[in-house]
Motif scaffolding. Sequence first.
Motif, PDB file in Angstrom:
ATOM      1  N   ASN A   2      27.014  93.345  43.607  1.00  0.00           N
ATOM      2  CA  ASN A   2      25.650  93.796  43.355  1.00  0.00           C
ATOM      3  C   ASN A   2      24.770  92.596  43.024  1.00  0.00           C
ATOM      4  O   ASN A   2      24.849  92.023  41.946  1.00  0.00           O
ATOM      5  CB  ASN A   2      25.648  94.810  42.196  1.00  0.00           C
ATOM      6  N   ASN A   3      23.920  92.233  43.977  1.00  0.00           N
ATOM      7  CA  ASN A   3      22.999  91.111  43.768  1.00  0.00           C
ATOM      8  C   ASN A   3      21.589  91.590  43.462  1.00  0.00           C
ATOM      9  O   ASN A   3      20.637  90.823  43.550  1.00  0.00           O
ATOM     10  CB  ASN A   3      22.979  90.222  45.018  1.00  0.00           C
ATOM     11  N   PHE A   4      21.464  92.852  43.109  1.00  0.00           N
ATOM     12  CA  PHE A   4      20.154  93.440  42.886  1.00  0.00           C
ATOM     13  C   PHE A   4      19.462  92.793  41.686  1.00  0.00           C
ATOM     14  O   PHE A   4      20.044  92.615  40.620  1.00  0.00           O
ATOM     15  CB  PHE A   4      20.301  94.938  42.630  1.00  0.00           C
ATOM     16  N   ASN A 184      17.507  99.322  51.649  1.00  0.00           N
ATOM     17  CA  ASN A 184      18.414  98.188  51.856  1.00  0.00           C
ATOM     18  C   ASN A 184      17.670  96.965  52.380  1.00  0.00           C
ATOM     19  O   ASN A 184      17.914  95.830  51.954  1.00  0.00           O
ATOM     20  CB  ASN A 184      19.527  98.575  52.834  1.00  0.00           C
ATOM     21  N   GLU A 185      16.763  97.207  53.298  1.00  0.00           N
ATOM     22  CA  GLU A 185      15.992  96.094  53.877  1.00  0.00           C
ATOM     23  C   GLU A 185      15.116  95.439  52.817  1.00  0.00           C
ATOM     24  O   GLU A 185      15.030  94.212  52.732  1.00  0.00           O
ATOM     25  CB  GLU A 185      15.126  96.629  55.019  1.00  0.00           C
ATOM     26  N   ASN A 187      15.506  95.454  49.530  1.00  0.00           N
ATOM     27  CA  ASN A 187      16.211  94.928  48.356  1.00  0.00           C
ATOM     28  C   ASN A 187      17.441  94.091  48.689  1.00  0.00           C
ATOM     29  O   ASN A 187      18.149  93.653  47.789  1.00  0.00           O
ATOM     30  CB  ASN A 187      16.619  96.095  47.446  1.00  0.00           C
ATOM     31  N   LYS A 188      17.669  93.908  49.991  1.00  0.00           N
ATOM     32  CA  LYS A 188      18.828  93.118  50.440  1.00  0.00           C
ATOM     33  C   LYS A 188      20.133  93.684  49.879  1.00  0.00           C
ATOM     34  O   LYS A 188      21.016  92.957  49.435  1.00  0.00           O
ATOM     35  CB  LYS A 188      18.668  91.651  50.032  1.00  0.00           C
ATOM     36  N   THR A 189      20.222  95.013  49.894  1.00  0.00           N
ATOM     37  CA  THR A 189      21.435  95.702  49.443  1.00  0.00           C
ATOM     38  C   THR A 189      22.137  96.304  50.651  1.00  0.00           C
ATOM     39  O   THR A 189      21.605  96.317  51.766  1.00  0.00           O
ATOM     40  CB  THR A 189      21.087  96.804  48.432  1.00  0.00           C
ATOM     41  N   ASN A 190      23.322  96.826  50.423  1.00  0.00           N
ATOM     42  CA  ASN A 190      24.093  97.439  51.506  1.00  0.00           C
ATOM     43  C   ASN A 190      24.645  98.801  51.079  1.00  0.00           C
ATOM     44  O   ASN A 190      25.839  99.070  51.171  1.00  0.00           O
ATOM     45  CB  ASN A 190      25.230  96.518  51.953  1.00  0.00           C
TER      46      ASN A 190
END
Length: 376
Positions: A2-4, A184-185, A187-190
């Motif tokens: 988690n890089n959020f 996702n786009e 926040n650069k999450t998956n």
Amino acid sequence: MNNFEPEAVTQYPEPLAGSYKPEDCLFLLKPVAADYRSIEDKERLIQQGSLHYSQMIHRESEPSATYTDLFYSMLSAYKSRLAEQVMRLAVEITQRRTGPITLISLARAGTPFGVLLNRALTQHFGLKSNHYSISIIRDRGIDSVALDYLLSKGYSPETFVFIDGWTAKGVITDELKKSIAVYNEANKTNIPAELFVISDIGGTADVAATYDDYAIPSALMNSTVSGLVSRSILNDQVGDTDFHGCVIYDHLREYDLSDWFIDQITAEMSLDRIAPLLEVPREERQLITKGFLSDVMREMQVSDINRIKPGIAEATRVMLRRVPDLLIVQQSGHPDVAHLERLAVEKSITVIERSDMPFGACALIRDVLEMRSTNE
């Protein structure tokens, strides 16, 4: 991993438990003041485009003794079946996720099933699982502040599992996939956008326990089996850093069966009784559903597909929360539609039988604008 990193919100609202035990479910919803509308007024405003359905709420009334008896009857008939299907979904989750699980039910139809899956995963599979219920709204998307909250608490996006009770036309499935892609786009999450449901009568969910359309007991009731929480609200009381809103129906507390319902199904869950894998391809169910919807739109001269609600669960919602125009049943007198036929009598709604229908029931919402124009 988690890089959020939250950009704007550092102090999140507190979750609420509704009438559930906190270890069973926490709602990421904000209690708002109720500005109740009548069902008729709400329907008119929706259809004329003055307000979105999520901006309004009506005051739920207590279920009648007769209707509650029907709920008890359906629960007795189907609690074992439902427990087996919950266990099937639990198995599917364990095969698609590793490590701790973060269950995210879509309030509120998905909420009881999130509670049940949380119990199944922890009690029968020995997994660490946490369950939150959040809002998703047609044409408005998922509650991004709720997702921010979960990530800020250290939950890894790879552990997220979205849960709903049922799906038919796939509106919420599509909304979920679009919303998660955007999130996702940004926040650069998956976060996985898979939707897990009990009954997928339209073949639109990613993972389902059954394609059968039957009277899932919790679908017969409203807040009194869903933690006394209303469906989600998104109006001017909800700020940019708030969770989506809800109303707590405290006036129904003496009728609340939320925990009792969960305990009834939990008692039936066992590793020795798990529903079998689905054998019919999902695409086949999709074609059947699309064909039926096209036929109904043509035969009934319905121009707005949103007025057609296929499936026993969605038909029940129409009969309880919208202005119904017509009830179609596959077999009149069948126990699965007894509650619907009862509601139709109470509301003076015409019931027609259609044996070739691929669902147990289908309801049409009345075109209140056309009716008003005709009266004028």
